[in-house]
Scaffold this motif. Structure first.
Motif, PDB file in Angstrom:
ATOM      1  N   ALA A   6       0.870  -1.124  -0.015  1.00 27.15           N
ATOM      2  CA  ALA A   6      -0.154  -0.164   0.006  1.00 27.15           C
ATOM      3  C   ALA A   6       0.924   1.176   0.115  1.00 27.15           C
ATOM      4  N   GLY A   7       1.934   1.048   0.711  1.00 23.70           N
ATOM      5  CA  GLY A   7       3.010   2.251   0.828  1.00 23.70           C
ATOM      6  C   GLY A   7       3.390   2.700  -0.702  1.00 23.70           C
ATOM      7  N   TYR A   8       3.701   1.641  -1.316  1.00 20.28           N
ATOM      8  CA  TYR A   8       3.971   1.923  -2.963  1.00 20.28           C
ATOM      9  C   TYR A   8       2.887   2.654  -3.472  1.00 20.28           C
ATOM     10  N   TYR A   9       1.791   2.084  -3.339  1.00 23.84           N
ATOM     11  CA  TYR A   9       0.610   2.939  -4.174  1.00 23.84           C
ATOM     12  C   TYR A   9       0.467   4.397  -3.724  1.00 23.84           C
ATOM     13  N   LYS A  10       0.486   4.478  -2.475  1.00 24.91           N
ATOM     14  CA  LYS A  10       0.160   5.841  -1.890  1.00 24.91           C
ATOM     15  C   LYS A  10       1.601   6.845  -2.305  1.00 24.91           C
ATOM     16  N   LYS A  11       2.609   6.066  -2.201  1.00 24.28           N
ATOM     17  CA  LYS A  11       3.900   7.129  -2.701  1.00 24.28           C
ATOM     18  C   LYS A  11       3.624   7.477  -4.033  1.00 24.28           C
ATOM     19  N   PHE A  12       3.472   6.821  -5.213  1.00 28.33           N
ATOM     20  CA  PHE A  12       3.458   6.965  -6.293  1.00 28.33           C
ATOM     21  C   PHE A  12       1.987   7.725  -7.142  1.00 28.33           C
ATOM     22  N   ALA A  13       0.905   7.492  -6.105  1.00 29.32           N
ATOM     23  CA  ALA A  13      -0.270   8.353  -6.461  1.00 29.32           C
ATOM     24  C   ALA A  13      -0.062   9.801  -6.161  1.00 29.32           C
ATOM     25  N   ASP A  14       0.336   9.858  -4.810  1.00 28.39           N
ATOM     26  CA  ASP A  14       0.736  11.184  -4.395  1.00 28.39           C
ATOM     27  C   ASP A  14       1.516  12.050  -5.225  1.00 28.39           C
ATOM     28  N   ALA A  15       2.702  11.289  -5.709  1.00 28.70           N
ATOM     29  CA  ALA A  15       3.574  12.214  -6.506  1.00 28.70           C
ATOM     30  C   ALA A  15       2.894  12.511  -7.955  1.00 28.70           C
ATOM     31  N   PHE A  16       2.016  11.575  -8.478  1.00 35.16           N
ATOM     32  CA  PHE A  16       1.409  11.929  -9.541  1.00 35.16           C
ATOM     33  C   PHE A  16       0.524  13.018  -9.638  1.00 35.16           C
ATOM     34  N   VAL A  17      -0.413  13.262  -8.652  1.00 34.24           N
ATOM     35  CA  VAL A  17      -1.245  14.298  -8.255  1.00 34.24           C
ATOM     36  C   VAL A  17      -0.244  15.465  -8.318  1.00 34.24           C
ATOM     37  N   HIS A  18       0.779  15.434  -7.525  1.00 37.30           N
ATOM     38  CA  HIS A  18       1.598  16.753  -7.210  1.00 37.30           C
ATOM     39  C   HIS A  18       2.397  16.979  -8.713  1.00 37.30           C
ATOM     40  N   ALA A  19       2.648  16.044  -9.421  1.00 33.72           N
ATOM     41  CA  ALA A  19       3.476  16.268 -10.877  1.00 33.72           C
ATOM     42  C   ALA A  19       2.463  16.860 -11.682  1.00 33.72           C
ATOM     43  N   LEU A  20       1.429  16.539 -11.688  1.00 31.03           N
ATOM     44  CA  LEU A  20       0.483  16.941 -12.801  1.00 31.03           C
ATOM     45  C   LEU A  20      -0.043  18.742 -12.605  1.00 31.03           C
ATOM     46  N   LYS A  21       0.213  18.931 -11.266  1.00 32.46           N
ATOM     47  CA  LYS A  21      -0.009  20.489 -10.808  1.00 32.46           C
ATOM     48  C   LYS A  21      -1.293  21.186 -11.774  1.00 32.46           C
ATOM     49  N   GLY A  22      -2.212  20.304 -11.412  1.00 30.46           N
ATOM     50  CA  GLY A  22      -3.731  20.818 -12.017  1.00 30.46           C
ATOM     51  C   GLY A  22      -3.832  20.732 -13.518  1.00 30.46           C
ATOM     52  N   ARG A  23      -2.984  19.994 -14.321  1.00 27.21           N
ATOM     53  CA  ARG A  23      -3.046  19.786 -15.775  1.00 27.21           C
ATOM     54  C   ARG A  23      -3.981  18.544 -15.905  1.00 27.21           C
TER      55      ARG A  23
END
Ligand code: G16
Length: 551
Positions: A190-207
């Motif tokens: 679950a830690g794996y999913y959380k880390k990459f889901a969180d980074a995904f949202v941040h990296a999109l920055k609203g795009r």
């Protein structure tokens, strides 16, 4: 000692299958990989190696992954992961080969002690190993052999059951960095999913991500794991429309069958099922979800593939642009690492248009990874879609700590930071790479066609050639030339000269019992013809009994 008796007893339960005289089990491109019925004894012995390696490193957790990735369903494999999630140190491949090939239980024990003495390993040091396996049914027997090795050697172990290869790499690093400033993430799937889901949202920055992405999972472990991952994306904040296909892991025989990244790359066509929708953005993972291929099909273009070279150029140009926007381009050494399989047009594009240095290494992510470490940002991808981007600690600290001089600089620094977290730092990871591609396309507001328009590939062909003895073939110059058998390279050179802008090379596969031939040239017909002719040379020098199977 009592442990010695335990090792002997356990080894007798997981016997090694003797190979024909003159043959040896070898730690290849990605560990020991072969027909699964040969692997139980091999895997037990790899368990002993993992335990020794952990003790050598003062009890750091070592990873073991049971997978044969892109190989057919009846194969399996075992490979060892070092504490930071990197591939096993190369010298230890030799020790593994030595231990695995011990002819009897008794000699196995002797070699085990000889290695401990030679490497000054105190067998009383605590040891820890974490392991996982892909969806192949043979994995059950193999993890049982591993557990047996850990019980016999008093090694602590955690069985993470079914995982993608990159998840096991993640867990190895997360385990060893837990509670330190370098903590890589929560020590759980679950830690794996959380880390990459969180980074995904941040990296999109609203795009916004446009349209639907169809993901072919090769009927491997990537299917269920991607479905699980998608649950962690906050859909209300980040709409991400993903259609997961070929995710049947209940029928083992369909694994990698007419699907997956290796199929797409070598056949240069989309998986026949489900029939791709015209123009739809599609990608394929491989059997253990560490390779990625993008493509689309439509009436005008036919099939168009965006492979590892394309992902590398996309990532490198995006990061270089961000570095410029952030005003840190002079502090950041960005480089790209490729292998001989990289399309010549991609290498030229990176050097001449992106103006970035390119390094060429032999096949195998372990080689690329190592070379990528010498840059602040090292982008490495094999043409087959296996790769990642490594960020140095200094680079990550610069993104976090640099005082932005404008809103644009702030935005670029934040995106760089998020991108650094989004890309798996341990190994090539198809899910994390896919998220990166989606983020970049969203930032640039690009379709796959826009991405494809950056440069034109030279037509190329990859051929698999079965030969009597693939070990006759030895290479030099990062696998671009054959040093053995004598005379073969001369014939290849003479052939290459006859074509325009042509290049070709041959090498023995480290994961399959075959040689591979790559050729590229100015036209499709020339590339195909050259590949076929070089394949015949390889066949002739390969000890007969071969048949060139163009794949
Ligand atoms: C493995 C390695 C890759 C390599 C591929 C083919 O991939 O991890 O680095 O490119 O094998 O290697 P070879 O040409 O030596 O057979 P995978 O996805 O099968 O683990």
């Amino acid at each position: 000692s009592s442990n010695d008796d335990k090792i002997l007893a356990a080894s007798a339960k997981h016997p090694i299958v003797p190979l024909p005289a003159g043959s040896l089990y070898k730690y290849g491109t990605a560990g020991f990989r072969m027909s699964s019925d040969l692997l139980e004894g091999v895997t037990f012995r790899v368990g002993l190696i993992a335990a020794l390696r952990s003790r050598k490193l003062g009890g750091a957790a070592i990873g073991v992954m049971i997978t044969a990735s892109h190989n057919p369903a009846q194969d399996n494999g075992v490979k060892v992961v070092d504490p930071m999630g990197e591939m096993l140190e190369q010298e230890w491949e030799t020790y593994s080969t030595r231990l695995v090939n011990s002819p009897s239980d008794k000699e196995l024990l002797e070699t085990y002690h000889a290695l401990a003495t030679q490497l000054k390993i105190d067998l009383k040091t605590p040891a820890k190993v974490v392991y996982g396996r892909d969806t192949r049914p043979s994995g059950h027997t193999l993890v049982a052999a591993l557990a047996s090795a850990f019980e016999a050697t008093g090694t602590e172990y955690v069985d993470y059951k079914i995982l993608t290869t990159p998840q096991l790499h993640y867990l190895t690093r997360a385990t060893n960095t837990e509670g330190t400033p370098e903590a890589y993430g929560e020590v759980s799937e679950a830690g794996y999913y959380k880390k990459f889901a969180d980074a995904f949202v941040h990296a999109l920055k609203g795009r916004k991500i446009k349209g639907t992405l169809t993901v072919d999972c090769a009927n491997g472990v990537g299917g269920p794991k991607l479905n699980e991952f998608l649950k962690y994306i906050p859909k209300d904040q980040v709409p991400f429309d993903v259609k997961v296909v070929n995710d049947d892991v209940l029928r083992p025989e369909v694994l990698n069958l007419d699907s997956g990244a290796d199929y797409v790359k070598t056949k240069q066509r989309a998986p026949p099922h489900p029939k791709p929708e015209a123009g739809a953005r599609c990608c394929s993972l491989d059997g253990d979800a560490d390779r990625l291929m993008y493509y689309w099909t439509d009436a005008e273009t036919g099939f168009f593939m965006l492979d590892g070279d394309r992902i590398a150029t996309l990532a490198a140009s995006f990061i270089a642009d961000l570095a410029r926007s952030a005003g840190i381009e002079d502090d950041l050494r960005i480089g790209v690492v490729q292998t001989a399989y990289a399309n010549g047009a991609s290498t030229k594009y990176i050097q001449e248009n992106l103006r970035l240095p390119v390094v060429c290494t032999p096949t195998g992510v372990k080689h690329l990874h190592h070379a990528a470490c010498s840059f602040d940002v090292g982008v490495y991808f094999e043409a087959n879609g296996h790769g990642t981007v490594l960020f140095s600690n200094d680079a990550m600290a610069t993104f976090r700590n640099k005082e932005p001089q404008s809103p644009a600089q702030k935005d670029a620094l934040e995106t760089l930071s998020a991108v650094g977290n989004l890309i798996n730092q341990t190994v090539g990871d198809a899910i994390s790479d896919m998220l990166l591609v989606e983020v970049i396309l969203a930032h640039k507001d690009w379709s796959l066609r826009d991405w494809a328009n950056t440069y034109s590939d030279l037509p190329n062909r990859l051929v698999r050639v079965e030969v009597g003895d693939k070990d006759l073939f030895e290479t030099t110059d990062a696998e671009r030339r054959l040093s053995k058998p004598q005379g073969a390279q001369g014939e290849i050179d003479a052939l290459v000269k006859k074509y325009t802008n042509a290049r070709s090379f041959a090498r023995a596969s480290g994961t399959e019992n075959a040689c591979r031939v790559y050729a590229e040239a100015a036209t499709r017909a020339e590339a195909d013809e050259l590949a076929k002719k070089v394949a015949v040379v390889v066949e002739n020098y390969g000890g007969g009994r071969g048949s060139a199977a163009v794949s």
